[in-house]
Design a protein around this motif. Sequence first.
Motif, PDB file in Angstrom:
ATOM      1  N   VAL A   1       0.795 -12.915  -5.269  1.00 25.55           N
ATOM      2  CA  VAL A   1       0.333 -11.697  -4.592  1.00 25.55           C
ATOM      3  C   VAL A   1       1.330 -11.293  -3.509  1.00 25.55           C
ATOM      4  O   VAL A   1       1.641 -10.113  -3.346  1.00 25.55           O
ATOM      5  CB  VAL A   1      -1.066 -11.925  -3.992  1.00 25.55           C
ATOM      6  N   SER A   2       1.841 -12.274  -2.769  1.00 21.73           N
ATOM      7  CA  SER A   2       2.868 -11.977  -1.760  1.00 21.73           C
ATOM      8  C   SER A   2       4.082 -11.334  -2.406  1.00 21.73           C
ATOM      9  O   SER A   2       4.669 -10.389  -1.861  1.00 21.73           O
ATOM     10  CB  SER A   2       3.276 -13.256  -1.035  1.00 21.73           C
ATOM     11  N   GLY A   3       4.473 -11.834  -3.597  1.00 20.36           N
ATOM     12  CA  GLY A   3       5.603 -11.244  -4.304  1.00 20.36           C
ATOM     13  C   GLY A   3       5.350  -9.806  -4.698  1.00 20.36           C
ATOM     14  O   GLY A   3       6.237  -8.946  -4.580  1.00 20.36           O
ATOM     15  N   LEU A   4       4.137  -9.514  -5.153  1.00 21.17           N
ATOM     16  CA  LEU A   4       3.793  -8.143  -5.522  1.00 21.17           C
ATOM     17  C   LEU A   4       3.749  -7.229  -4.305  1.00 21.17           C
ATOM     18  O   LEU A   4       4.252  -6.100  -4.338  1.00 21.17           O
ATOM     19  CB  LEU A   4       2.437  -8.124  -6.229  1.00 21.17           C
ATOM     20  N   MET A   5       3.147  -7.716  -3.226  1.00 15.36           N
ATOM     21  CA  MET A   5       3.033  -6.883  -2.030  1.00 15.36           C
ATOM     22  C   MET A   5       4.396  -6.584  -1.435  1.00 15.36           C
ATOM     23  O   MET A   5       4.714  -5.447  -1.096  1.00 15.36           O
ATOM     24  CB  MET A   5       2.143  -7.579  -1.000  1.00 15.36           C
ATOM     25  N   SER A   6       5.224  -7.608  -1.308  1.00 16.87           N
ATOM     26  CA  SER A   6       6.538  -7.399  -0.722  1.00 16.87           C
ATOM     27  C   SER A   6       7.468  -6.666  -1.675  1.00 16.87           C
ATOM     28  O   SER A   6       8.239  -5.801  -1.266  1.00 16.87           O
ATOM     29  CB  SER A   6       7.149  -8.755  -0.333  1.00 16.87           C
ATOM     30  N   GLY A   7       7.378  -7.010  -2.973  1.00 16.05           N
ATOM     31  CA  GLY A   7       8.322  -6.461  -3.938  1.00 16.05           C
ATOM     32  C   GLY A   7       8.077  -5.010  -4.298  1.00 16.05           C
ATOM     33  O   GLY A   7       9.038  -4.248  -4.462  1.00 16.05           O
ATOM     34  N   VAL A   8       6.783  -4.609  -4.438  1.00 16.09           N
ATOM     35  CA  VAL A   8       6.534  -3.232  -4.881  1.00 16.09           C
ATOM     36  C   VAL A   8       5.535  -2.452  -4.034  1.00 16.09           C
ATOM     37  O   VAL A   8       5.636  -1.231  -3.961  1.00 16.09           O
ATOM     38  CB  VAL A   8       6.081  -3.183  -6.368  1.00 16.09           C
ATOM     39  N   LEU A   9       4.561  -3.112  -3.405  1.00 12.16           N
ATOM     40  CA  LEU A   9       3.621  -2.338  -2.592  1.00 12.16           C
ATOM     41  C   LEU A   9       4.347  -1.616  -1.463  1.00 12.16           C
ATOM     42  O   LEU A   9       4.107  -0.427  -1.208  1.00 12.16           O
ATOM     43  CB  LEU A   9       2.544  -3.258  -2.011  1.00 12.16           C
ATOM     44  N   LEU A  10       5.245  -2.308  -0.789  1.00 10.58           N
ATOM     45  CA  LEU A  10       6.023  -1.674   0.276  1.00 10.58           C
ATOM     46  C   LEU A  10       6.901  -0.561  -0.287  1.00 10.58           C
ATOM     47  O   LEU A  10       7.065   0.498   0.332  1.00 10.58           O
ATOM     48  CB  LEU A  10       6.882  -2.711   0.996  1.00 10.58           C
ATOM     49  N   ALA A  11       7.458  -0.801  -1.480  1.00 12.24           N
ATOM     50  CA  ALA A  11       8.327   0.203  -2.100  1.00 12.24           C
ATOM     51  C   ALA A  11       7.544   1.444  -2.510  1.00 12.24           C
ATOM     52  O   ALA A  11       8.048   2.568  -2.421  1.00 12.24           O
ATOM     53  CB  ALA A  11       9.041  -0.400  -3.313  1.00 12.24           C
ATOM     54  N   VAL A  12       6.304   1.258  -2.981  1.00 12.44           N
ATOM     55  CA  VAL A  12       5.476   2.411  -3.345  1.00 12.44           C
ATOM     56  C   VAL A  12       5.161   3.245  -2.108  1.00 12.44           C
ATOM     57  O   VAL A  12       5.150   4.486  -2.157  1.00 12.44           O
ATOM     58  CB  VAL A  12       4.195   1.939  -4.057  1.00 12.44           C
ATOM     59  N   ALA A  13       4.910   2.593  -0.972  1.00 14.45           N
ATOM     60  CA  ALA A  13       4.693   3.337   0.274  1.00 14.45           C
ATOM     61  C   ALA A  13       5.952   4.094   0.679  1.00 14.45           C
ATOM     62  O   ALA A  13       5.876   5.242   1.149  1.00 14.45           O
ATOM     63  CB  ALA A  13       4.269   2.374   1.379  1.00 14.45           C
ATOM     64  N   LEU A  14       7.121   3.473   0.499  1.00 16.36           N
ATOM     65  CA  LEU A  14       8.378   4.175   0.778  1.00 16.36           C
ATOM     66  C   LEU A  14       8.550   5.358  -0.165  1.00 16.36           C
ATOM     67  O   LEU A  14       9.030   6.433   0.247  1.00 16.36           O
ATOM     68  CB  LEU A  14       9.551   3.204   0.641  1.00 16.36           C
ATOM     69  N   TYR A  15       8.169   5.184  -1.423  1.00 10.05           N
ATOM     70  CA  TYR A  15       8.217   6.273  -2.391  1.00 10.05           C
ATOM     71  C   TYR A  15       7.388   7.463  -1.894  1.00 10.05           C
ATOM     72  O   TYR A  15       7.812   8.618  -1.992  1.00 10.05           O
ATOM     73  CB  TYR A  15       7.685   5.755  -3.730  1.00 10.05           C
ATOM     74  N   ALA A  16       6.204   7.188  -1.357  1.00  4.73           N
ATOM     75  CA  ALA A  16       5.360   8.261  -0.818  1.00  4.73           C
ATOM     76  C   ALA A  16       6.057   8.959   0.343  1.00  4.73           C
ATOM     77  O   ALA A  16       5.999  10.194   0.469  1.00  4.73           O
ATOM     78  CB  ALA A  16       4.013   7.694  -0.377  1.00  4.73           C
ATOM     79  N   ILE A  17       6.730   8.193   1.187  1.00  8.34           N
ATOM     80  CA  ILE A  17       7.476   8.785   2.307  1.00  8.34           C
ATOM     81  C   ILE A  17       8.571   9.708   1.787  1.00  8.34           C
ATOM     82  O   ILE A  17       8.778  10.821   2.301  1.00  8.34           O
ATOM     83  CB  ILE A  17       8.069   7.671   3.195  1.00  8.34           C
ATOM     84  N   LEU A  18       9.284   9.275   0.757  1.00  7.83           N
ATOM     85  CA  LEU A  18      10.369  10.091   0.203  1.00  7.83           C
ATOM     86  C   LEU A  18       9.834  11.394  -0.384  1.00  7.83           C
ATOM     87  O   LEU A  18      10.468  12.447  -0.260  1.00  7.83           O
ATOM     88  CB  LEU A  18      11.122   9.294  -0.870  1.00  7.83           C
ATOM     89  N   ARG A  19       8.662  11.333  -1.020  1.00  9.97           N
ATOM     90  CA  ARG A  19       8.070  12.557  -1.562  1.00  9.97           C
ATOM     91  C   ARG A  19       7.699  13.526  -0.434  1.00  9.97           C
ATOM     92  O   ARG A  19       7.943  14.732  -0.532  1.00  9.97           O
ATOM     93  CB  ARG A  19       6.828  12.203  -2.383  1.00  9.97           C
TER      94      ARG A  19
END
Length: 519
Positions: free
Chosen positions: A237-255
Motif C-alpha cells: 500500500v505504501s508503494g501504491l500511495m507513494s508511487g501513484v497516488l501522489l502522482a495522480v494528485a500532481l496530475y490534477a494540479i497540472l490539469r
Amino acid sequence: MSFALWTPLAIPALLAVLSLGVPSPALRRLSPIASSVAVLISGLLLVSVVLADEVPTLGGGLLRADALSAYMLTVVGAVGLVSTWGGLGHATAEPARFTGSYDALISIFLAAMSLAVLADNIGLMWAAVEATTIATAFLVGHHRTPRSLEAAWKYVILGSVGVAIALLGIVLIYAASRGTGEATLSWLVLSQAGLPLDPALIRAGGALAVLGFATKAGLAPMHSWLPDAHSQAPAPVSGLMSGVLLAVALYAILRIQTITDAVIGPDFLRIMLSVGGLLSLFVAAALLIRQRDFKRMLAYSSIEHMGMMAVGAAIGPAALPAVLLYVLGHGLTKATLFVISGRILEVEGTPKIDDVRALLVRRPGLAVPWLIAMAALIGFPPFSIFFSEVAIIVAGFSTGLGVVVGIALVLLLVIFASLTRLTVAMTIGAPAATAVPVVPAAGAGASVTGAVPVSVPSASVTLADAEPHPDDPLVPDRSGHGPMLPLILALGTTAVVAFIAEPVGTLLTRAAEVLGGIQ
C-alpha cells in the motif's frame, strides 16, 4: 477502442466484489494483481490509439483519453503491478470479519485512480481523488495498531481538508465558466485559449484547487500526513500511495494549471508551485539528515521528489516531458523500495536503521536489490530519475528560473548525502556481535535475573533457537523473501526508459503538448 476506457474501472470493481465473497485466500490475493494487469493493458491499448492520433471518448465525453491520460493510466497499472505482485510475500494477516477487505480495497483504489486520470470533467476527477482517500484510509489502518490507526485518522482529516479546499476551487472555476454561455467543468473546454472566463474567479479557484490537491500530493507545508501514513501502511500500500497516488494528485494540479495559465498567464501558479516545491525539498533535506526509520526515510524521499516535480511544473512546457518521465521513474523505483522495505521489516523485526546492519553480508538477497533501487532513487545514471532531474534543472536555467533550480540543486545534494549515509549504514560493514541473554527453561528453578552475555552474529536469534555457538560461520541469507521478477522488471524499466525515443519520447512530448494547450 472506447472499451479500454471502462475496463480499468469495471474490472477492478468486479474483482473487489469477488474478493469479498471468494473463500480461497490464494484467489483473493491474486485479485489486486489482476486489477493492476487490467489497468496496465488498458493503458497500453490507449497509448497505441493516441499515438495513432485518435482520442477515445465515452459517456458523451465524460471519460476521455488524450496522450496524458493514456500515459498516466499506464503508470498507474505498472506501479500497481509492481506493488501487488511484489507484495505477494508480504504478511497481511487480518481478523476473520475483515477477510478479503484488504484485497478489495486495493482494487477499488486502482479503479479510483484510473477514473481520476480518465475523467475529462474536473468535478468527476475531484470525486475520484476523494474516493482514493476513502479507500486508502482503511488500508493505512489495516494493521489496526494504535500507531496505524492514528496515522489513518491523521490522513483522513488532512486529506479531507485538502480535497474540501480543492472542491471550493473547482466550484469557483465552474462559476467562472458561466461567462461562456454554458457553465461547464469539462477540462477540454476550460483549457481553450480565448474563452471569456472571469479572471478573478479563475485566480481564486485555481489557487484553492492547487492548494487542495497539493495536500494529496504531499507538498509542504501540507505534508504532515504522509510520513505517518506511508510508514504505518502495509508495504504494498505504501508503494501504491507513494508511487501513484501522489502522482495522480500532481496530475490534477497540472490539469488545473493549464486552465489558469490560459486565462491569467503562468506567473501566478509558477510562484505557488516554486514555493511549494522548494519548501518540500527543504523539509525533506532537514528531516532526512537524522532519520532513524527506513520506511519514514522513503516517505520523506517522496516529499523530496514531489517537490522537484512541482519545481518542474512551475518551470512550464520546457520541463513537462521531464516531469512526466520523473513520474514513471519515481513510481516504479519507490514501489520497489517499499516492497523490499516490507520484506526487511518482516525478517529483521524492526524499522529502525540503527538495528539493521550489514545487510549485504547477512541478507544479500534483500541488500542487492535495495542498493540498486536506492541508487535509482538517489539519481544515479542510467536510471530515469537522473535524466529527469538534470532536464528540469537545465530547463529552469534556460527559462529564467536559475535561482529556483539553484536552490533546489543545493537541497538535492544535501538529500543525496543523507540518503547515501543511511543506505550505507544499513547495508555495508561486518555483522556486529550482540549480547543475548540465556533464559533457563521454564520450571528449571534457575534465576533469570542474571543474563549471560553470549557473543553471536546479530542475524536473527530467538529464544526458541538452540544454544548459540559464536564460532559457527555466518550463512548469508540469499532469499528474496518474495517474488523478485517484478522488482527486476521495474528497475530494468527505469534504467532503459530514458533512452527509448520511440514510442516513449513521442508519447511524453504529446502528453506535454496536451498540457500546453495543443490537442
